[in-house]
Scaffold this motif. Structure first.
Motif, PDB file in Angstrom:
ATOM      1  N   TYR A   9     -10.071   7.203 -13.656  1.00  0.00           N
ATOM      2  CA  TYR A   9      -9.612   7.619 -12.486  1.00  0.00           C
ATOM      3  C   TYR A   9      -9.180   6.556 -11.496  1.00  0.00           C
ATOM      4  CZ  TYR A   9     -11.056  12.363 -13.379  1.00  0.00           C
ATOM      5  OH  TYR A   9     -11.329  13.621 -14.016  1.00  0.00           O
ATOM      6  N   GLY A  10     -10.055   5.331 -11.785  1.00  0.00           N
ATOM      7  CA  GLY A  10      -9.684   4.319 -10.965  1.00  0.00           C
ATOM      8  C   GLY A  10      -8.450   3.449 -11.310  1.00  0.00           C
ATOM      9  N   ILE A  11      -7.978   3.412 -12.523  1.00  0.00           N
ATOM     10  CA  ILE A  11      -6.776   3.054 -13.042  1.00  0.00           C
ATOM     11  C   ILE A  11      -5.688   3.930 -12.451  1.00  0.00           C
ATOM     12  CG2 ILE A  11      -5.350   2.620 -15.109  1.00  0.00           C
ATOM     13  CD1 ILE A  11      -7.875   1.463 -16.435  1.00  0.00           C
ATOM     14  N   ILE A  12      -5.633   5.104 -12.547  1.00  0.00           N
ATOM     15  CA  ILE A  12      -4.551   6.053 -12.344  1.00  0.00           C
ATOM     16  C   ILE A  12      -4.567   6.138 -10.709  1.00  0.00           C
ATOM     17  CG2 ILE A  12      -4.177   8.566 -11.584  1.00  0.00           C
ATOM     18  CD1 ILE A  12      -5.542   9.148 -14.555  1.00  0.00           C
ATOM     19  N   ALA A  13      -5.651   5.847  -9.783  1.00  0.00           N
ATOM     20  CA  ALA A  13      -5.622   5.730  -8.413  1.00  0.00           C
ATOM     21  C   ALA A  13      -4.652   4.465  -8.011  1.00  0.00           C
ATOM     22  CB  ALA A  13      -6.873   5.868  -7.886  1.00  0.00           C
ATOM     23  N   PHE A  14      -5.011   3.355  -8.760  1.00  0.00           N
ATOM     24  CA  PHE A  14      -4.392   2.154  -8.301  1.00  0.00           C
ATOM     25  C   PHE A  14      -2.703   2.257  -8.754  1.00  0.00           C
ATOM     26  CE2 PHE A  14      -2.795  -2.008 -10.048  1.00  0.00           C
ATOM     27  CZ  PHE A  14      -3.179  -2.774  -9.157  1.00  0.00           C
ATOM     28  N   LEU A  15      -2.635   2.784  -9.643  1.00  0.00           N
ATOM     29  CA  LEU A  15      -1.358   2.865 -10.137  1.00  0.00           C
ATOM     30  C   LEU A  15      -0.400   3.693  -9.140  1.00  0.00           C
ATOM     31  CD1 LEU A  15      -1.149   3.707 -14.138  1.00  0.00           C
ATOM     32  CD2 LEU A  15      -0.529   1.772 -12.704  1.00  0.00           C
ATOM     33  N   ILE A  16      -0.731   4.893  -8.680  1.00  0.00           N
ATOM     34  CA  ILE A  16      -0.389   5.708  -7.659  1.00  0.00           C
ATOM     35  C   ILE A  16      -0.432   4.753  -6.277  1.00  0.00           C
ATOM     36  CG2 ILE A  16      -0.867   7.771  -6.014  1.00  0.00           C
ATOM     37  CD1 ILE A  16      -2.035   8.882  -8.485  1.00  0.00           C
ATOM     38  N   TRP A  17      -1.362   3.896  -5.801  1.00  0.00           N
ATOM     39  CA  TRP A  17      -1.297   3.031  -4.814  1.00  0.00           C
ATOM     40  C   TRP A  17      -0.240   2.122  -4.897  1.00  0.00           C
ATOM     41  CZ3 TRP A  17      -1.839  -2.136  -4.691  1.00  0.00           C
ATOM     42  CH2 TRP A  17      -1.944  -2.695  -3.177  1.00  0.00           C
ATOM     43  N   PHE A  18      -0.245   1.447  -6.215  1.00  0.00           N
ATOM     44  CA  PHE A  18       0.841   0.433  -6.328  1.00  0.00           C
ATOM     45  C   PHE A  18       2.106   0.895  -6.245  1.00  0.00           C
ATOM     46  CE2 PHE A  18       2.728  -2.768  -9.415  1.00  0.00           C
ATOM     47  CZ  PHE A  18       2.344  -4.096  -8.829  1.00  0.00           C
ATOM     48  N   VAL A  19       2.623   1.955  -6.944  1.00  0.00           N
ATOM     49  CA  VAL A  19       3.622   2.583  -6.685  1.00  0.00           C
ATOM     50  C   VAL A  19       4.174   3.016  -5.443  1.00  0.00           C
ATOM     51  CG1 VAL A  19       5.246   4.524  -7.469  1.00  0.00           C
ATOM     52  CG2 VAL A  19       3.824   3.089  -9.040  1.00  0.00           C
ATOM     53  N   ALA A  20       3.353   3.616  -4.598  1.00  0.00           N
ATOM     54  CA  ALA A  20       3.535   4.013  -3.162  1.00  0.00           C
ATOM     55  C   ALA A  20       3.583   3.123  -2.233  1.00  0.00           C
ATOM     56  CB  ALA A  20       2.220   4.808  -2.987  1.00  0.00           C
ATOM     57  N   PHE A  21       2.711   1.861  -2.302  1.00  0.00           N
ATOM     58  CA  PHE A  21       2.698   0.986  -1.117  1.00  0.00           C
ATOM     59  C   PHE A  21       3.643  -0.488  -1.865  1.00  0.00           C
ATOM     60  CE2 PHE A  21      -0.648   3.677   0.003  1.00  0.00           C
ATOM     61  CZ  PHE A  21      -0.309   3.901   1.146  1.00  0.00           C
ATOM     62  N   ARG A  22       3.762  -0.647  -2.950  1.00  0.00           N
ATOM     63  CA  ARG A  22       4.596  -2.001  -3.632  1.00  0.00           C
ATOM     64  C   ARG A  22       5.640  -1.444  -4.519  1.00  0.00           C
ATOM     65  NH1 ARG A  22       1.531  -6.769  -2.553  1.00  0.00           N
ATOM     66  NH2 ARG A  22       3.758  -7.631  -3.552  1.00  0.00           N
ATOM     67  N   PRO A  23       6.606  -0.636  -4.075  1.00  0.00           N
ATOM     68  CA  PRO A  23       7.581  -0.018  -5.078  1.00  0.00           C
ATOM     69  C   PRO A  23       8.446  -1.157  -5.800  1.00  0.00           C
ATOM     70  CG  PRO A  23       8.325   0.470  -2.906  1.00  0.00           C
ATOM     71  CD  PRO A  23       6.610  -0.189  -2.905  1.00  0.00           C
ATOM     72  N   ASP A  24       8.725  -2.039  -4.982  1.00  0.00           N
ATOM     73  CA  ASP A  24       9.385  -3.234  -5.709  1.00  0.00           C
ATOM     74  C   ASP A  24       8.764  -3.789  -6.741  1.00  0.00           C
ATOM     75  OD1 ASP A  24      11.687  -2.715  -3.969  1.00  0.00           O
ATOM     76  OD2 ASP A  24      10.867  -4.197  -2.300  1.00  0.00           O
ATOM     77  N   ALA A  25       7.513  -4.307  -6.303  1.00  0.00           N
ATOM     78  CA  ALA A  25       6.814  -5.100  -7.465  1.00  0.00           C
ATOM     79  C   ALA A  25       6.391  -4.030  -8.612  1.00  0.00           C
ATOM     80  CB  ALA A  25       5.243  -5.299  -6.887  1.00  0.00           C
ATOM     81  N   ALA A  26       6.082  -2.602  -8.579  1.00  0.00           N
ATOM     82  CA  ALA A  26       6.055  -1.851  -9.303  1.00  0.00           C
ATOM     83  C   ALA A  26       7.267  -1.826 -10.377  1.00  0.00           C
ATOM     84  CB  ALA A  26       5.384  -0.405  -8.817  1.00  0.00           C
ATOM     85  N   ALA A  27       8.489  -1.526  -9.541  1.00  0.00           N
ATOM     86  CA  ALA A  27       9.622  -1.718 -10.561  1.00  0.00           C
ATOM     87  C   ALA A  27       9.763  -2.902 -11.369  1.00  0.00           C
ATOM     88  CB  ALA A  27      10.766  -1.381  -9.640  1.00  0.00           C
ATOM     89  N   ARG A  28       9.414  -4.000 -10.830  1.00  0.00           N
ATOM     90  CA  ARG A  28       9.587  -5.334 -11.456  1.00  0.00           C
ATOM     91  C   ARG A  28       8.720  -5.274 -12.785  1.00  0.00           C
ATOM     92  NH1 ARG A  28       9.596  -8.248  -7.489  1.00  0.00           N
ATOM     93  NH2 ARG A  28       7.287  -8.509  -7.292  1.00  0.00           N
TER      94      ARG A  28
END
Length: 53
Positions: A9-28
């Motif tokens: 659940y922690g990893i899933i929450a982090f991934l959602i946060w990462f994509v939502a708030f850092r989309p450029d970094a997540a895409a990279r």
């Protein structure tokens, strides 16, 4: 709740946060992962081609 479920659940929450708030970094990161997997495929393909021939 087990430790495994908590980590999942922690990893899933982090991934959602990462994509939502850092989309450029997540895409990279996603692009780099795909590039790495493609390079692995090319390397294995080259290896087996040389083993067979």
């Amino acid at each position: 709740m087990t430790l495994k479920k908590t980590l999942q659940y922690g990893i899933i929450a982090f991934l959602i946060w990462f994509v939502a708030f850092r989309p450029d970094a997540a895409a990279r990161v996603a692009r780099e992962i795909v590039t790495f997997i493609a390079q692995l495929g090319v390397g294995f393909g080259d290896f087996f081609t040389k083993v067979i021939s």
